[in-house]
Each structure stands twice: as structure tokens, then as C-alpha cells.
Scaffold this active site. Structure first.
Site, short mmCIF file in Angstrom:
data_model
loop_
_atom_site.label_atom_id
_atom_site.label_comp_id
_atom_site.label_asym_id
_atom_site.label_seq_id
_atom_site.Cartn_x
_atom_site.Cartn_y
_atom_site.Cartn_z
N ASP A 27 -14.39 -27.39 0.43
CA ASP A 27 -15.39 -27.56 1.46
C ASP A 27 -15.01 -26.57 2.57
O ASP A 27 -13.89 -26.04 2.57
CB ASP A 27 -15.32 -29.01 1.98
CG ASP A 27 -16.21 -29.25 3.19
OD1 ASP A 27 -17.37 -28.78 3.19
OD2 ASP A 27 -15.74 -29.91 4.14
N LEU A 28 -15.91 -26.31 3.48
CA LEU A 28 -15.60 -25.39 4.58
C LEU A 28 -15.24 -26.13 5.87
O LEU A 28 -14.12 -26.06 6.34
CB LEU A 28 -16.79 -24.44 4.82
CG LEU A 28 -17.11 -23.45 3.70
CD1 LEU A 28 -18.37 -22.66 4.02
CD2 LEU A 28 -15.93 -22.53 3.44
N ASP A 29 -16.22 -26.84 6.44
CA ASP A 29 -16.04 -27.47 7.75
C ASP A 29 -14.97 -28.55 7.72
O ASP A 29 -15.04 -29.48 6.92
CB ASP A 29 -17.36 -28.07 8.24
CG ASP A 29 -18.45 -27.02 8.42
OD1 ASP A 29 -18.13 -25.83 8.55
OD2 ASP A 29 -19.64 -27.41 8.45
N SER A 70 -20.29 -26.56 0.19
CA SER A 70 -20.47 -26.98 1.57
C SER A 70 -21.90 -27.46 1.79
O SER A 70 -22.84 -26.81 1.37
CB SER A 70 -20.18 -25.80 2.51
OG SER A 70 -20.48 -26.14 3.84
N ARG A 71 -22.03 -28.61 2.48
CA ARG A 71 -23.35 -29.14 2.78
C ARG A 71 -23.86 -28.64 4.13
O ARG A 71 -24.68 -29.27 4.76
CB ARG A 71 -23.32 -30.68 2.76
CG ARG A 71 -23.09 -31.23 1.37
CD ARG A 71 -23.24 -32.73 1.25
NE ARG A 71 -22.53 -33.48 2.24
CZ ARG A 71 -23.10 -34.37 3.06
NH1 ARG A 71 -24.38 -34.61 3.01
NH2 ARG A 71 -22.38 -35.02 3.95
N LYS A 103 -22.76 -33.60 -2.60
CA LYS A 103 -22.23 -32.44 -3.32
C LYS A 103 -22.38 -32.47 -4.84
O LYS A 103 -21.88 -31.59 -5.51
CB LYS A 103 -20.78 -32.16 -2.92
CG LYS A 103 -20.67 -31.92 -1.41
CD LYS A 103 -19.52 -31.09 -1.03
CE LYS A 103 -19.58 -30.84 0.48
NZ LYS A 103 -18.35 -30.44 1.05
N ASP A 126 -13.05 -33.06 3.48
CA ASP A 126 -12.62 -33.95 4.56
C ASP A 126 -13.48 -35.21 4.66
O ASP A 126 -13.27 -36.01 5.57
CB ASP A 126 -12.67 -33.21 5.91
CG ASP A 126 -14.09 -32.87 6.33
OD1 ASP A 126 -14.46 -33.14 7.48
OD2 ASP A 126 -14.84 -32.32 5.49
#
Length: 189
Positions: A27-29, A70-71, A103, A126
Site C-alpha cells: 500500500d502507499l499511504d 492503493s485505494r 483491494k 496499514d
């Protein structure tokens, strides 16, 4: 801890495991970087969590493919940040789009694009809901609290190995069962 030191430590951690995932998805954030990119501007210079870059470099050196799920509703900002950070080309698949599916759509696309089965993937995120949903697909999934780091990498690889061992044990049980007399249609004739 500098990127090179993190990379070396990540290489040591990976060396402890006989089998590595074929694909690691991030994931990114709040997993790779410490912010929501939709709350930022393309003009800003982003930063990664302290261990993220070193881990990505170690995975690349070990030949483990990496992808993004990533959403984020701002794929343009996310892609700009990946570019600014010099890591965009490291990812074999980048599925960055808003979704209510926690996801599953992202992983279906990653699976179609890479051909890597879900049980050969490791995922870091996360959010509990994403971890739960993606785990049900057969992906080994690890919840990170303060971004991806060496401890999370070790935990992920350990859990991946345990899941792989379970799959192997189940295959062995199935093979034993299928080889018993009367367990196949041919034996009944």
C-alpha cells in the site's frame, strides 16, 4: 539508519528464508510514506518511511518483484510522488484507484497482469479491513503500524513461510488421500 544499511539488513533477513514470495505488494499511504497523498500537492517533495527505500532496493537485488495496491482517489499525485522519489520503475504493477472493495479489485488486476498466484504474494498495508479481505484471497498479509520497516519485513516473510508450509502439508494429505484404494473413480470400477 541509512538506505544502504537497511538494504544490507533486509538482505540478511531474506537470507534466513528458503523460499521468498514471488511478489510483494505495498500500500502507499501510511505504509510506504507517512501521509495521505490526496491531502498533498503534486508540487510538494514527498518522503518515505525510513526503511522503505532500503527494503525496496534489497527486494530488487534479490529478484523479488514488487507492486502497489492503493485505494487512493488521487492516482496522479501518487504516481508523481513515486516518480519524484525515483522508485516508480521498481514496481511491476501499480494499481492505484479509489475502490470500495478493500483491494480485491486491485489484487485481481495484479494477478492478471503478473500471473503470480495469490498464495505466492506478500502484502503490507496499514488498514485492518484491507488485510482481512486480501488474506481471504490467499495472500499473506501483514498489518503495519508505523510504515513498512525491517521488523514488518521479517514478520511478513516468516508468516509467508508458515503459510507455504501449511499449503505443502495440505497437499501431502490430499495426495495420500487420493492414492488410497477406493478414493478415485477408477478404483471403483
Amino acid at each position: 539508519m541509512g538506505d544502504e544499511k537497511v538494504k544490507n539488513e533486509a538482505m540478511e533477513i531474506m537470507g534466513l528464508f528458503q523460499v521468498l514470495p514471488r511478489l510483494i505488494v505495498f500500500d502507499l499511504d501510511y505504509t510506504i510514506w507517512p501521509f495521505y497523498c490526496e491531502c498533498r500537492s503534486k508540487r510538494e517533495m514527498p518522503s518515505l518511511y525510513p526503511h522503505a527505500r532500503g527494503i525496496l532496493y534489497a527486494l530488487k537485488d534479490k529478484g523479488v518483484d514488487v507492486a502497489v495496491a492503493s485505494r487512493s482517489p488521487t492516482a496522479d499525485i501518487a504516481n508523481t510522488y513515486l516518480d519524484k522519489l525515483g522508485i516508480k520503475s521498481m514496481f511491476v504493477a501499480k494499481e492505484i484507484f479509489s475502490s470500495w472493495t478493500h483491494k480485491t479489485d486491485h489484487f485481481q488486476r495484479i494477478n492478471q497482469r503478473t500471473g503470480v498466484p495469490y498464495n505466492a504474494m506478500l502484502f503490507f498495508d496499514d488498514e485492518d479491513r484491507n488485510i482481512e479481505t486480501v488474506s481471504k484471497m490467499g495472500v499473506t498479509s501483514i498489518l503495519v503500524r508505523n510504515g513498512v520497516n525491517l521488523a514488518a519485513l521479517r514478520e511478513g516473510l516468516s508468516k509467508f513461510s508458515q503459510n507455504l508450509a501449511k499449503i505443502d502439508r495440505n497437499k501431502q494429505k490430499w495426495l495420500k488421500f487420493s492414492q488410497k484404494p477406493g478414493s478415485s473413480e477408477r478404483d471403483k470400477e
